[in-house]
Design an enzyme around this catalytic site. Structure first.
Site, PDB file in Angstrom:
ATOM      1  N   HIS A  81       0.845  -1.200   0.000  1.00 21.38           N
ATOM      2  CA  HIS A  81       0.000   0.000   0.000  1.00 21.38           C
ATOM      3  C   HIS A  81       0.875   1.243   0.000  1.00 21.38           C
ATOM      4  O   HIS A  81       1.798   1.371   0.804  1.00 21.38           O
ATOM      5  CB  HIS A  81      -0.911   0.026   1.231  1.00 21.38           C
ATOM      6  CG  HIS A  81      -1.749   1.266   1.289  1.00 21.38           C
ATOM      7  ND1 HIS A  81      -2.924   1.395   0.587  1.00 21.38           N
ATOM      8  CD2 HIS A  81      -1.550   2.456   1.913  1.00 21.38           C
ATOM      9  CE1 HIS A  81      -3.429   2.599   0.787  1.00 21.38           C
ATOM     10  NE2 HIS A  81      -2.617   3.273   1.592  1.00 21.38           N
ATOM     11  N   ASP A 160     -14.989   4.169   7.701  1.00 17.49           N
ATOM     12  CA  ASP A 160     -13.968   5.032   7.097  1.00 17.49           C
ATOM     13  C   ASP A 160     -14.554   5.871   5.980  1.00 17.49           C
ATOM     14  O   ASP A 160     -14.172   7.037   5.806  1.00 17.49           O
ATOM     15  CB  ASP A 160     -12.785   4.212   6.588  1.00 17.49           C
ATOM     16  CG  ASP A 160     -11.731   5.139   5.995  1.00 17.49           C
ATOM     17  OD1 ASP A 160     -11.202   5.963   6.759  1.00 17.49           O
ATOM     18  OD2 ASP A 160     -11.482   5.088   4.785  1.00 17.49           O
ATOM     19  N   ARG A 167     -13.828  14.224   7.402  1.00 20.66           N
ATOM     20  CA  ARG A 167     -12.509  14.848   7.636  1.00 20.66           C
ATOM     21  C   ARG A 167     -12.126  15.749   6.477  1.00 20.66           C
ATOM     22  O   ARG A 167     -11.507  16.801   6.662  1.00 20.66           O
ATOM     23  CB  ARG A 167     -11.449  13.748   7.833  1.00 20.66           C
ATOM     24  CG  ARG A 167     -11.578  13.025   9.174  1.00 20.66           C
ATOM     25  CD  ARG A 167     -10.745  11.768   9.181  1.00 20.66           C
ATOM     26  NE  ARG A 167      -9.365  12.010   8.841  1.00 20.66           N
ATOM     27  CZ  ARG A 167      -8.572  11.139   8.202  1.00 20.66           C
ATOM     28  NH1 ARG A 167      -9.032   9.955   7.851  1.00 20.66           N
ATOM     29  NH2 ARG A 167      -7.331  11.442   7.929  1.00 20.66           N
ATOM     30  N   SER A 182      -7.463   5.097   9.351  1.00 16.87           N
ATOM     31  CA  SER A 182      -8.189   5.053   8.086  1.00 16.87           C
ATOM     32  C   SER A 182      -7.536   4.046   7.131  1.00 16.87           C
ATOM     33  O   SER A 182      -8.199   3.150   6.588  1.00 16.87           O
ATOM     34  CB  SER A 182      -8.198   6.462   7.478  1.00 16.87           C
ATOM     35  OG  SER A 182      -8.554   6.437   6.133  1.00 16.87           O
ATOM     36  N   LYS A 186      -8.863  -0.148   6.639  1.00 19.94           N
ATOM     37  CA  LYS A 186      -9.233  -0.737   5.334  1.00 19.94           C
ATOM     38  C   LYS A 186      -8.332  -1.919   5.000  1.00 19.94           C
ATOM     39  O   LYS A 186      -8.774  -2.940   4.505  1.00 19.94           O
ATOM     40  CB  LYS A 186      -9.121   0.323   4.224  1.00 19.94           C
ATOM     41  CG  LYS A 186     -10.249   1.341   4.266  1.00 19.94           C
ATOM     42  CD  LYS A 186     -10.120   2.366   3.152  1.00 19.94           C
ATOM     43  CE  LYS A 186      -8.970   3.290   3.379  1.00 19.94           C
ATOM     44  NZ  LYS A 186      -9.159   4.709   3.265  1.00 19.94           N
TER      45      LYS A 186
END
Ligand code: URA
Length: 433
Positions: A81, A160, A167, A182, A186
């Site tokens: 990621h 989220d 946000r 967040s 996920k």
């Protein structure tokens, strides 16, 4: 329990319990907690922070707010990621590369707002490629090819979705515990065994300083480990775009060149380093041994063939992988010309991202249409010598020809020239285990 007391406790610097955090997350997801109280708590967290136990509890509450992906794929599942940056197309390379080395990559990617689309938008520039597979189809392709990349569907981490949207409009995105929970909420819902994080640092990422990027990486690694996963993070430079291509089809073409064993040196270096860590976390040897395995797979064409196999299994035309002249070409282009002799000493990478956005490669709102051929190819990057009149970049667009002049000016204003060559900065700045 009352939201009022939870907000007040955090506002005054208190430490929230797991019960209080669960109460907030489940209440907000189900609509029992209104936006104004959730916004107040996010702002209190922004100012007062959270310790690791609180951040872990928030992450797990976000993960548990929806479904988790429980797949039996007959192998170790590893994901990569990135926190996101300009020209970052490494997922297109590391996913098939790691898979052809023997691990399973079941990747759920986003579209997102920003200077280009997300990985899913990029893959959809390949004719026929489907990203909306059922879980059964997704699992079957991973079992067959070792890799599948699809878009987000189903009910993963719904907390989220709501919190991130809140946000975004309450100036509370840039908070380390909120970002950690967040992203990791996920990732944990996707349920991989191991996760390699690429935390970007510099003008083209949302962590501008090395200290903040390291803090974010440390907390993501710790929270992932607290949740029982193997996790490590590379901190990588985003003071320059990654590779030369920015834009959806342009990036896929550059990723394919890299999968062929060519491509820009920085993109190849980072893709190999990330893949080596994915293989290492999966227990396939030391970093050096895994880097060697990845290098061989890239240079032999094995990774390219795995990519083509995945494309075909997902309905795409594999011929495009071997003949990239099939990708849509932009109807309009403009060269950006150097106004000076010397070196490119620095670029504002975020502004470069905006160049690609105004050419039509990205989205301002989730309903915006992407121009698949839009973007730019850099001919000169930070550290390169330039002569007056040299081409720095070529800009491409089909839908927004009227934006070409403004985009060229924007790119030049974001490029700093100097007489002396700048000190070289390494691409990989550090690693957090
Ligand atoms: N990306 C996310 O998914 N969440 C954040 O909070 C920031 C970036």
């Amino acid at each position: 329990m009352r939201m009022y007391d939870i907000i007040k406790k955090k506002r005054d610097g208190g430490r929230l319990t797991k019960k209080e955090i669960d109460y907030f997350v489940s209440g907000y997801t189900k609509g029992r907690v209104p936006d104004y109280q959730a916004a107040a708590l996010c702002m209190a967290i922004y100012y007062k922070g959270m310790d690791l136990d609180e951040t872990t509890a928030l992450t797990l509450a976000i993960k548990d707010s929806g479904d988790t992906l429980d797949l039996d794929l007959g192998g170790v599942r590893v994901d990569k990621h990135s926190t996101g940056g300009v020209g970052d197309k490494t997922s297109l390379i590391v996913a098939p590369l790691a898979a052809c080395c023997g691990i399973k990559v079941a990747k759920i990617s986003g579209r997102g707002l920003g200077h280009t689309g997300g990985t899913v938008d990029k893959l959809e520039t390949i004719k026929g490629y489907r990203t909306d597979l059922s879980t059964a189809e997704f699992a079957k392709i991973v079992r067959t090819a070792g890799v599948s990349v699809i878009g987000q569907s189903g009910n993963f981490a719904p907390a989220d979705k709501k919190l991130y949207a809140l946000r975004d409009v309450t100036a509370t995105v840039e908070s380390v515990p909120l970002i950690v929970s967040s992203i990791m909420g996920k990732k944990l819902a996707a349920n991989d065994d191991c996760i390699v994080l690429d935390v970007k640092c510099g003008s083209g990422s949302f962590m501008k300083s090395r200290e903040n990027a390291e803090e974010l990486a440390r907390q993501m690694v710790s929270v992932g480990r607290n949740a029982g996963k193997e996790v490590c993070a590379l901190i990588t430079d985003m003071d320059r775009p990654l590779g030369n291509a920015v834009g959806n089809a342009l990036e896929v073409i550059e990723a394919i060149e890299t999968l062929r064993g060519g491509g820009p040196e920085d993109l190849r270096e980072l893709s190999l380093a990330l893949t080596a860590q994915m293989l290492r976390l999966a227990g396939m040897g030391s970093t050096e041994e895994c880097a060697q395995t990845a290098r061989k797979a890239l240079d032999s064409g094995k990774a390219l063939n795995t990519f083509a196999e995945m494309v075909e299994l997902q309905g795409g035309d594999p011929v495009w992988v071997y003949h990239t002249d099939r990708f849509p070409a932009a109807e309009h282009s403009l060269e950006v010309i150097s106004p000076a002799d010397g070196y490119i000493s620095r670029v504002d990478t975020e502004k470069y991202g905006e160049v690609s956005l105004i050419l039509g490669a990205g989205r301002n709102t989730k309903d915006d249409k992407i121009d698949p051929a839009a973007g730019f190819i850099l001919k000169k990057k930070t550290g390169d010598a330039v002569r007056r009149g040299d081409v720095i970049a070529t800009l491409y667009t089909t839908d927004k020809p009227q934006a070409l002049e403004e985009a060229a000016e924007m790119m030049l204003s974001a490029t700093v020239f100097s007489e002396e060559a700048p000190e070289p900065v390494p691409l990989i700045l550090g690693m957090i285990e």
